[in-house]
Design a protein around this motif. Structure first.
Motif, PDB file in Angstrom:
ATOM      1  N   ASN A   1      -5.477  14.884  46.238  1.00 47.90           N
ATOM      2  CA  ASN A   1      -4.328  15.073  45.359  1.00 47.90           C
ATOM      3  C   ASN A   1      -4.204  13.936  44.352  1.00 47.90           C
ATOM      4  O   ASN A   1      -3.869  14.167  43.177  1.00 47.90           O
ATOM      5  CB  ASN A   1      -3.040  15.188  46.176  1.00 47.90           C
ATOM      6  N   ILE A   2      -4.444  12.727  44.806  1.00 46.64           N
ATOM      7  CA  ILE A   2      -4.377  11.584  43.888  1.00 46.64           C
ATOM      8  C   ILE A   2      -5.442  11.720  42.796  1.00 46.64           C
ATOM      9  O   ILE A   2      -5.169  11.515  41.597  1.00 46.64           O
ATOM     10  CB  ILE A   2      -4.564  10.266  44.670  1.00 46.64           C
ATOM     11  N   TRP A   3      -6.656  12.087  43.194  1.00 42.32           N
ATOM     12  CA  TRP A   3      -7.748  12.253  42.228  1.00 42.32           C
ATOM     13  C   TRP A   3      -7.444  13.377  41.240  1.00 42.32           C
ATOM     14  O   TRP A   3      -7.622  13.216  40.022  1.00 42.32           O
ATOM     15  CB  TRP A   3      -9.046  12.516  42.965  1.00 42.32           C
TER      16      TRP A   3
ATOM     17  N   THR B   1      -6.710  15.305  52.010  1.00 38.72           N
ATOM     18  CA  THR B   1      -5.687  15.887  51.146  1.00 38.72           C
ATOM     19  C   THR B   1      -5.018  14.821  50.284  1.00 38.72           C
ATOM     20  O   THR B   1      -4.779  15.029  49.085  1.00 38.72           O
ATOM     21  CB  THR B   1      -4.613  16.604  51.992  1.00 38.72           C
ATOM     22  N   GLY B   2      -4.718  13.690  50.895  1.00 38.05           N
ATOM     23  CA  GLY B   2      -4.066  12.613  50.154  1.00 38.05           C
ATOM     24  C   GLY B   2      -4.897  12.124  48.988  1.00 38.05           C
ATOM     25  O   GLY B   2      -4.429  12.089  47.836  1.00 38.05           O
ATOM     26  N   PHE B   3      -6.144  11.778  49.247  1.00 35.02           N
ATOM     27  CA  PHE B   3      -6.994  11.244  48.180  1.00 35.02           C
ATOM     28  C   PHE B   3      -7.379  12.329  47.169  1.00 35.02           C
ATOM     29  O   PHE B   3      -7.519  12.051  45.972  1.00 35.02           O
ATOM     30  CB  PHE B   3      -8.244  10.598  48.772  1.00 35.02           C
TER      31      PHE B   3
ATOM     32  N   GLY C   1       0.014  13.074  46.979  1.00 34.39           N
ATOM     33  CA  GLY C   1      -1.121  12.478  47.681  1.00 34.39           C
ATOM     34  C   GLY C   1      -0.718  11.264  48.490  1.00 34.39           C
ATOM     35  O   GLY C   1      -1.136  11.087  49.645  1.00 34.39           O
TER      36      GLY C   1
ATOM     37  N   SER D   1       3.983  21.205  48.120  1.00 30.59           N
ATOM     38  CA  SER D   1       2.712  21.513  47.472  1.00 30.59           C
ATOM     39  C   SER D   1       2.708  22.926  46.916  1.00 30.59           C
ATOM     40  O   SER D   1       2.263  23.176  45.785  1.00 30.59           O
ATOM     41  CB  SER D   1       1.564  21.331  48.470  1.00 30.59           C
TER      42      SER D   1
ATOM     43  N   LEU E   1       1.341  15.344  41.629  1.00 37.29           N
ATOM     44  CA  LEU E   1       0.218  15.399  42.566  1.00 37.29           C
ATOM     45  C   LEU E   1      -0.114  14.021  43.133  1.00 37.29           C
ATOM     46  O   LEU E   1      -0.446  13.882  44.313  1.00 37.29           O
ATOM     47  CB  LEU E   1      -1.012  15.991  41.875  1.00 37.29           C
TER      48      LEU E   1
END
Length: 225
Positions: free
Chosen positions: A97-99, A93-95, A141, A169, A137
């Motif tokens: 959202n960052i992407w 989820t973290g990566f 993330g 979110s 976002l």
């Protein structure tokens, strides 16, 4: 000599304070008894099965009477969902959202730069909205990865931070849909497949909020650091 959890049999480090699998509290009495039982099993392996069964039952009965207060009050519960969260879900989820956030800032959701330029030429407010959405976002993330660390460390704030993450979110998604609809004049909730996906995403978020609240409330005693 290897000490094992008296509840689920998981191998434990000598200094373990609780079982990482089922959450059973390992106090000094339980630790000493587990070690004594290990020594006894090694020295009396030649005994009959019936005798060993009777002794094991007696030992288990004695352990129940001498359980730590926390162990009597809080029954051991499975931790598979917790492990899924800290080892997979929150990291992904973290990566993700960052992407997605970087893509929103760059206008990558419109497939090509020329298409993004055309959309932004007609709806300039959408460009500003996409940048704000993307930055939020990215921050979300990073927050998800922080939540993962708090949960992995059994921090008291971990479960509450997880619920905040799901709520934020959901709020971001709803706000983005509403703002995009106002700017473009198109109701995204009724727009064919995109509307269905957005509604599904909101339903999943609501379910995750409720399910995780119940799950971690039952295991609140484990998160006390």
């Amino acid at each position: 000599m290897t000490m094992r959890c008296p509840n689920c049999g998981q191998r434990l480090a000598d200094e373990a304070g609780r079982c990482p699998v089922c959450g059973t509290v390992i106090d000094e009495e339980t630790r000493r008894q587990a070690m004594n039982e290990d020594d006894f099993a090694s020295s009396s392996f030649e005994g009959t099965r019936q005798s060993m069964g009777e002794q094991a039952s007696a030992a288990q009965s004695g352990r129940t009477d001498q359980m730590a207060p926390d162990e009597k009050r809080y029954p051991a519960r499975p931790m598979k969902w917790y492990k899924f969260l800290i080892y997979f879900s929150l990291v992904l989820t973290g990566f993700a959202n960052i992407w997605t956030g970087v893509g929103a800032v760059l206008g990558m959701q419109y497939e090509t730069k020329s298409q993004a330029a055309q959309v932004y030429a007609v709806y300039p407010g959408l460009h500003v909205l996409d940048i704000i959405y993307g930055v939020l976002l990215i921050l979300l993330g990073v927050y998800a990865l922080i939540v993962r660390q708090y949960l992995a460390g059994f921090k008291a704030k971990g479960p509450k931070m997880l619920l905040i993450m799901y709520i934020v979110s959901l709020v971001i998604e709803v706000a983005y849909i509403a703002a995009s609809s106002l700017i473009s004049g198109v109701n995204l909730l009724t727009a064919s497949e995109s509307g269905t996906m957005l509604i599904s995403s909101m339903i999943v978020s609501l379910f995750m909020i409720g399910a995780n609240k119940v799950y971690f409330d039952k295991r609140a005693h484990l998160f006390n650091k």
